[in-house]
Design an enzyme around this catalytic site. Structure first.
Site, PDB file in Angstrom:
ATOM      1  N   GLY A  33       0.965  -0.534  -0.150  1.00  0.00           N
ATOM      2  CA  GLY A  33       0.080  -0.095   0.180  1.00  0.00           C
ATOM      3  C   GLY A  33       1.121   0.907   0.126  1.00  0.00           C
ATOM      4  N   ASP A  36       2.782   5.416   5.087  1.00  0.00           N
ATOM      5  CA  ASP A  36       2.081   5.049   5.859  1.00  0.00           C
ATOM      6  C   ASP A  36       0.495   4.569   6.438  1.00  0.00           C
ATOM      7  OD1 ASP A  36       2.664   6.840   8.604  1.00  0.00           O
ATOM      8  OD2 ASP A  36       1.427   8.273   8.913  1.00  0.00           O
ATOM      9  N   ASP A  37       1.041   3.344   5.210  1.00  0.00           N
ATOM     10  CA  ASP A  37      -0.904   3.343   5.938  1.00  0.00           C
ATOM     11  C   ASP A  37      -0.854   2.205   6.989  1.00  0.00           C
ATOM     12  OD1 ASP A  37      -2.392   4.982   3.331  1.00  0.00           O
ATOM     13  OD2 ASP A  37      -1.979   3.029   2.378  1.00  0.00           O
ATOM     14  N   HIS A 116       7.114   3.524  -0.403  1.00  0.00           N
ATOM     15  CA  HIS A 116       7.644   4.415  -1.225  1.00  0.00           C
ATOM     16  C   HIS A 116       7.955   3.793  -2.221  1.00  0.00           C
ATOM     17  CE1 HIS A 116       8.257   6.541   2.110  1.00  0.00           C
ATOM     18  NE2 HIS A 116       8.448   7.945   1.894  1.00  0.00           N
ATOM     19  N   ASN A 167      -7.448   0.824   6.946  1.00  0.00           N
ATOM     20  CA  ASN A 167      -6.877   1.232   8.286  1.00  0.00           C
ATOM     21  C   ASN A 167      -7.303   1.740   8.875  1.00  0.00           C
ATOM     22  OD1 ASN A 167      -5.242  -0.178  10.557  1.00  0.00           O
ATOM     23  ND2 ASN A 167      -3.880   0.952   9.333  1.00  0.00           N
ATOM     24  N   GLY A 474      40.226  13.042 -31.792  1.00  0.00           N
ATOM     25  CA  GLY A 474      42.121  12.928 -33.217  1.00  0.00           C
ATOM     26  C   GLY A 474      41.664  11.662 -33.240  1.00  0.00           C
ATOM     27  N   LYS A 475      39.988  10.887 -33.217  1.00  0.00           N
ATOM     28  CA  LYS A 475      39.816   9.627 -33.743  1.00  0.00           C
ATOM     29  C   LYS A 475      39.568   9.752 -35.429  1.00  0.00           C
ATOM     30  CE  LYS A 475      35.492   9.401 -32.044  1.00  0.00           C
ATOM     31  NZ  LYS A 475      35.600  11.020 -31.678  1.00  0.00           N
ATOM     32  N   SER A 543      31.299   6.746 -29.505  1.00  0.00           N
ATOM     33  CA  SER A 543      30.242   5.639 -28.522  1.00  0.00           C
ATOM     34  C   SER A 543      30.764   5.997 -27.203  1.00  0.00           C
ATOM     35  CB  SER A 543      31.081   3.793 -29.221  1.00  0.00           C
ATOM     36  OG  SER A 543      32.213   4.449 -29.991  1.00  0.00           O
TER      37      SER A 543
END
Length: 640
Positions: A33, A36-37, A116, A167, A474-475, A543
Site C-alpha cells: 500500500g 504510512d498506511d 515509497h 486501516n 582525434g579519432k 560510442s
C-alpha cells in the site's frame, strides 16, 4: 496460544502437537500500500496478538518506542519489523521484512513491503513469492497512486487473492459510510484485475480491532477478522500437478562412477523409469535414480532439491531444462513479456542486457517497447524508453534460445530478471507471455565461400579497429592515417566514420541515449558483415557507453575486435573544437552532447590506448600492433 513445555506435557501429546503443527498448511502473503498506511504496525500487531514476541524483544520494543516511536506513550508495534536504522529514524519501510507466525489452524510467512515509490522494486520482490496480498488503505486518505500501482503489480504477478484492509478506521470514528465508499471505489479500480477473492475488512492495526479479535466499535461489520480470513481462504497451488520442469543447476560428478544432474524441481513430479527430454536439444533418456542427501526417492515433486541419474549418457549442462517428452516447454529466442523496470537508469531498446530465468543466463536486447501502462488510468501509452517503476509490454530478442512456459501457466519457468552487464545490478523483473514466431521463413543460408577464404585471398586477418573517444579527441584523424598506411602496404580496408554514417544508414537517428545505442548497434552489425568479407574495418565513433562497445565486441569472434581508446582529456578536446560543437553545446544549442550533458564511459581495458604522441606516431603504433599480432603478413617491404 498456550505455551507447552516438556516437563508439564505428556511426551505423546507433545509429539502429536508437533506433528499437527508440521502438517498445517502454509500461506505466504504480503502487505502493501502507500506510505504510512500502517503495514508494519499491522504485522507487529499480528506477532503481538499471536504471542510470538519474547520478553526480551518486548523490553527492547518498549525502549525503541520511547526513542523512535510515533504513537506517544504506547508501544510502537511497527518497530518490530522496521529493522534498519534508517527505517526506524524515518518511520518508513525500505527493505522487505519477512516474518513467521502461526495460529492453531495455519502457518504464515508475511512480507512487509515498502510504500515509497522509489522502493516499488522491493514490493514486487515480496509479491513474487506470495499467494495473497493484504492491500492497506488509510481510511482518511482513500485510494492513492501507490495503491493503484501496487494493486496493478499484484495482478500482474498473478496473485489471485486480495484482502482490502481499510486501516486506521478509528481515526474516522469507525465510519461505515467511509468504509463502504472506499470499497466501492476499489472494486471499480480492480474490476479487470482478475482477483478470485477480494475481502474488504475495516480494522485498526494500532488497537487491534478486527485483526485477531473483533472491535467493540465495529458492530456494523459482520465479515471475518483478518486472521479468520487468512486461516480459511483457499489457495489452490498447481505446482505439483503442472508439467514436470527441472532447471539444471549443476552437473554432479564427484568421481568417475557417478554423473548426476542437480536442481530444484520447478513444477510437476518425476519417478524412476520416467522418460525425460532435454528441452534445449531434444535428447531423451529415462530416469535411473532420484538421489538426495537422505537417500534415493521413489518420487520427487515440485520444491524438492534432487539429483537425477539417467540410463543414457546424454549432453546436459547448467541452464538446460528437463521435462517429459509429451509436455515440453516452449523454446525460442524471441518472445513478448511484461516488464517492471526497477532501475534509476532508463531502459534503452537495443542496449544489451543479461536475462536470467531459472538457472539459465543469456544476453538479450529489448527490440520494441509496445506500450507502457499509466498506473493512474491504466491507459496504454507509447514509449521509447522506460523509467523507474514503469510497467510495459516489450518484445525481447535473445542471443540464444531459452526454454520457458508462459508466466500465466508456470511462474517458475515464466519469470525472469534483467541484469546490467557491467555492474551486475538487477534492472527489471519480467513475465514471459508468449513466443514471437515471426519471420519463420528466414533461415541461415549456407555459403561456400567462407570468411577465412576471403581473408586468405587478401593476405590478412579480418578485424575491427574500434576507435572511441570524445568529440575532437582525434579519432578520425588517427583512423584515416592508419587506413592510408594499411593501403600503402597492400591491405584491404574500409573506414566507417560516425559523421559519414549519420548521413546515410543512420540519418534517421538523433542523439538521445536511445538513439546513440541504436546508432552503435547498427554500426556493429555492419562491422560484422565487413569482417565476414575479410576486411580490416576501422570504426571511428564516440560510442560513449561501455555496454554498446561490449555488445559490438561480442558480435565477433575472439581476436576480431580491437578497442582503441583515443584518450584525450575533455579540456584538450574542447580547446580544439574543430567543428565548433563544444561551443554550441555550452550555449545549450546541442543537447545530449557527450562530455557536457551526456556522459562518456571510458574503456577500462582497451587493447590500445593513444593520446600521448602525435597522430602520425599513434598510427604507426597501431599498424605495428597489427603486424606484431599476425593480422598482417610478415614480409618485406614492411617498414613501420
Amino acid at each position: 496460544m498456550n505455551a507447552i513445555t516438556l516437563n508439564e506435557t505428556d511426551p505423546a501429546a507433545f509429539r502429536d502437537y508437533l506433528s499437527a503443527h508440521e502438517n498445517k498448511t502454509l500461506l505466504r502473503f504480503l502487505t502493501c500500500g502507500s506510505v504510512d498506511d500502517g503495514k508494519s504496525t499491522l504485522i507487529g500487531r499480528l506477532l503481538y496478538d499471536t504471542k510470538l514476541i519474547f520478553e526480551d524483544q518486548l523490553a527492547g520494543l518498549e525502549k525503541d518506542s520511547r526513542r523512535f516511536g510515533t504513537v506517544g506513550e504506547d508501544i510502537d508495534l511497527a518497530l518490530l519489523v522496521d529493522g534498519l536504522q534508517a527505517e526506524r529514524e524515518q518511520g518508513i519501510t525500505i527493505d522487505v521484512a519477512y516474518r513467521f507466525f502461526a495460529t492453531d489452524k495455519r502457518k504464515f510467512i508475511v512480507a512487509d513491503t515498502p510504500g515509497h515509490e522509489q522502493y516499488t522494486r522491493n514490493m514486487a520482490t515480496g509479491a513474487s513469492n506470495s499467494d495473497l496480498a493484504v492491500i492497506l488503505i488509510d481510511a482518511r486518505k482513500g485510494i492513492l497512486t501507490q495503491t493503484r500501482r501496487h494493486s496493478f503489480i499484484v495482478s500482474l504477478l498473478g496473485i489471485k487473492h486480495v484482502v482490502l484492509a481499510i486501516n486506521k478506521i478509528d481515526l474516522v470514528d469507525y465510519s461505515q459510510e467511509i468504509f463502504d465508499r472506499i470499497v466501492a471505489d476499489y472494486k471499480v479500480l480492480a474490476a479487470d484485475f482478475g482477483f478470485e477473492t477480494l475481502q474488504p475488512i475495516p480494522l485498526s492495526a494500532r488497537f487491534g480491532d478486527n485483526v485477531l479479535e473483533r472491535g467493540e466499535n465495529l458492530g456494523w461489520y459482520t465479515g471475518p477478522t483478518l486472521v479468520e480470513h487468512l486461516e480459511t481462504v483457499e489457495i489452490h497451488r498447481n505446482e505439483a500437478n503442472a508439467p514436470f520442469r527441472l532447471p539444471i543447476q549443476w552437473v554432479n560428478r564427484p568421481d568417475l562412477n557417478f554423473r548426476g544432474f542437480s536442481g530444484t524441481i520447478a513444477s510437476g513430479s518425476v519417478r524412476p523409469g520416467d522418460e525425460i527430454i532435454v528441452a534445449d536439444s531434444g535428447l531423451t533418456s529415462r530416469v535411473k535414480t532420484i538421489t538426495t542427501y537422505d537417500g534415493d526417492l521413489p518420487v520427487a515433486v515440485a520444491g524438492q532439491a534432487i539429483t537425477l541419474t539417467l540410463e543414457d549418457e546424454i549432453d546436459i549442462s547448467r541452464g538446460n531444462v528437463l521435462s517429459k517428452p509429451e509436455e515440453r516447454p516452449e523454446f525460442t529466442d524471441q518472445f513478448q513479456a511484461k516488464l517492471i523496470w526497477m532501475s534509476e537508469d532508463e531502459l534503452i531498446p537495443g542496449r544489451p542486457y543479461l536475462l536470467k530465468t531459472g538457472t539459465r543466463t543469456v544476453a538479450i536486447s529489448i527490440t520494441d517497447i509496445k506500450y507502457k501502462t499509466d498506473v493512474n488510468t491504466f491507459e496504454q501509452q507509447a514509449a521509447k524508453t522506460l523509467k523507474l517503476n514503469e510497467v510495459a509490454e516489450v518484445n525481447i530478442a535473445a542471443q540464444a534460445p531459452i526454454a520457458f512456459d508462459p508466466y500465466a501457466d508456470n511462474k517458475a519457468t515464466g519469470a525472469f530478471i534483467l541484469i546490467d552487464r557491467i555492474t551486475n545490478l538487477t534492472l527489471a523483473a519480467g513475465l514471459i507471455e508468449h513466443s514471437l514466431r515471426r519471420a519463420t521463413n528466414v533461415h541461415w543460408q549456407a555459403l561456400e565461400v567462407t570468411k577465412s577464404a576471403r581473408a586468405e585471398v587478401k593476405r590478412q586477418k579480418p578485424v575491427v579497429l574500434w576507435f572511441t573517444g570524445l568529440s575532437g579527441a582525434g579519432k578520425s584523424t588517427i583512423a584515416n592515417l592508419v587506413e592510408k598506411k594499411l593501403l600503402s602496404l597492400g591491405q584491404h580496408t574500409i573506414l566507417l566514420d560516425g559523421d559519414n554514417v549519420r548521413h546515410g544508414l543512420n540519418k534517421d537517428l538523433g542523439f538521445t541515449d536511445a538513439d546513440r545505442v541504436e546508432n552503435i548497434r547498427r554500426v556493429a552489425e555492419v562491422s560484422k558483415l565487413m569482417v565476414e568479407a575479410g576486411l580490416i574495418t576501422l570504426v571511428s565513433f564516440i560510442s560513449p557507453f561501455k555496454a554498446e562497445r561490449q555488445m559490438a565486441r561480442e558480435l565477433l569472434e575472439d581476436g576480431e575486435f580491437i578497442e582503441i581508446h583515443v584518450a584525450t582529456s575533455l579540456e584538450v578536446a574542447e580547446s580544439r573544437d574543430p567543428k565548433g560543437l563544444y561551443k554550441k553545446a555550452r550555449a545549450g544549442e546541442i543537447p545530449n552532447f557527450t562530455g557536457i550533458d551526456s556522459p562518456y564511459e571510458a574503456p577500462e581495458s582497451a587493447e590500445i590506448t593513444t593520446g600521448t604522441s602525435t597522430a602520425e606516431d599513434e598510427a604507426d603504433a597501431i599498424v605495428a600492433y597489427l603486424l606484431d599480432n599476425a593480422y598482417l603478413p610478415v614480409e618485406p617491404p614492411y617498414v613501420i
